[in-house]
Design a protein around this motif. Sequence first.
Motif, PDB file in Angstrom:
ATOM      1  N   GLU A   3     -14.742  21.373 -41.467  1.00 20.85           N
ATOM      2  CA  GLU A   3     -13.841  22.524 -41.007  1.00 20.85           C
ATOM      3  C   GLU A   3     -14.722  23.138 -39.544  1.00 20.85           C
ATOM      4  O   GLU A   3     -13.889  23.492 -38.639  1.00 20.85           O
ATOM      5  CB  GLU A   3     -14.322  23.928 -42.088  1.00 20.85           C
ATOM      6  N   GLU A   4     -15.881  22.933 -39.488  1.00 15.66           N
ATOM      7  CA  GLU A   4     -16.607  23.296 -38.080  1.00 15.66           C
ATOM      8  C   GLU A   4     -16.009  22.442 -36.976  1.00 15.66           C
ATOM      9  O   GLU A   4     -15.971  22.576 -36.021  1.00 15.66           O
ATOM     10  CB  GLU A   4     -17.953  23.201 -38.296  1.00 15.66           C
ATOM     11  N   GLU A  40     -13.001  23.486 -35.997  1.00 21.55           N
ATOM     12  CA  GLU A  40     -12.958  24.573 -34.938  1.00 21.55           C
ATOM     13  C   GLU A  40     -13.416  24.194 -33.552  1.00 21.55           C
ATOM     14  O   GLU A  40     -13.194  24.685 -32.476  1.00 21.55           O
ATOM     15  CB  GLU A  40     -14.090  25.622 -35.487  1.00 21.55           C
ATOM     16  N   GLU A  74     -10.429  22.750 -31.601  1.00 12.45           N
ATOM     17  CA  GLU A  74      -9.722  24.171 -31.100  1.00 12.45           C
ATOM     18  C   GLU A  74     -10.571  24.650 -29.926  1.00 12.45           C
ATOM     19  O   GLU A  74      -9.721  24.824 -28.881  1.00 12.45           O
ATOM     20  CB  GLU A  74      -9.572  25.420 -32.278  1.00 12.45           C
ATOM     21  N   MET A 103     -17.040  29.645 -26.636  1.00 12.44           N
ATOM     22  CA  MET A 103     -16.561  28.991 -28.024  1.00 12.44           C
ATOM     23  C   MET A 103     -17.182  27.510 -28.352  1.00 12.44           C
ATOM     24  O   MET A 103     -17.479  27.137 -29.400  1.00 12.44           O
ATOM     25  CB  MET A 103     -15.040  29.204 -28.093  1.00 12.44           C
ATOM     26  N   GLU A 145     -19.370  26.448 -31.599  1.00 14.20           N
ATOM     27  CA  GLU A 145     -18.972  25.445 -32.463  1.00 14.20           C
ATOM     28  C   GLU A 145     -19.788  23.995 -32.251  1.00 14.20           C
ATOM     29  O   GLU A 145     -19.915  23.668 -33.326  1.00 14.20           O
ATOM     30  CB  GLU A 145     -17.652  24.999 -31.974  1.00 14.20           C
ATOM     31  N   ASP A 181     -22.548  24.835 -34.494  1.00 16.26           N
ATOM     32  CA  ASP A 181     -22.248  24.906 -35.972  1.00 16.26           C
ATOM     33  C   ASP A 181     -22.096  23.514 -36.431  1.00 16.26           C
ATOM     34  O   ASP A 181     -22.604  23.117 -37.408  1.00 16.26           O
ATOM     35  CB  ASP A 181     -20.935  25.438 -36.214  1.00 16.26           C
TER      36      ASP A 181
END
Length: 85
Positions: free
Chosen positions: A32-33, A36, A39, A48, A52, A55
Motif C-alpha cells: 500500500e505504501e 502511495e 502516486e 510527498m 512516502e 514509509d
Amino acid sequence: MDVKTMQEYIRRQYYERDSARGVFATFTWFTEEVGELAEALLHMDKSMLEEELADVFAWLLSIANLVNIDLEEAFRKKYLSPGSS
C-alpha cells in the motif's frame, strides 16, 4: 544513523504489533505504501515523495525484522561484495 540502527529502532517500536499482524499482512501494508509512493512520483511532489519513501523504507525494515534478515548485511552482500551485480 546507519541502516542497522534504523532497523533496530523499527524493531523496538513496531515488532510486537508487526509480529501480531503477521508477515503477509505487513507485506500488504508495505505494498500500500509503495502505491502511495507511485502516486507521489506521478505528481513529483517532493514533500510527498520524502514522506512516502520514508514509509516504504520503514515497512521494508519491518518485513526484514519479521523474517530475521539484517537488511544492511543483505545489501552489503548483494551490492558491495566482489562480483556483485
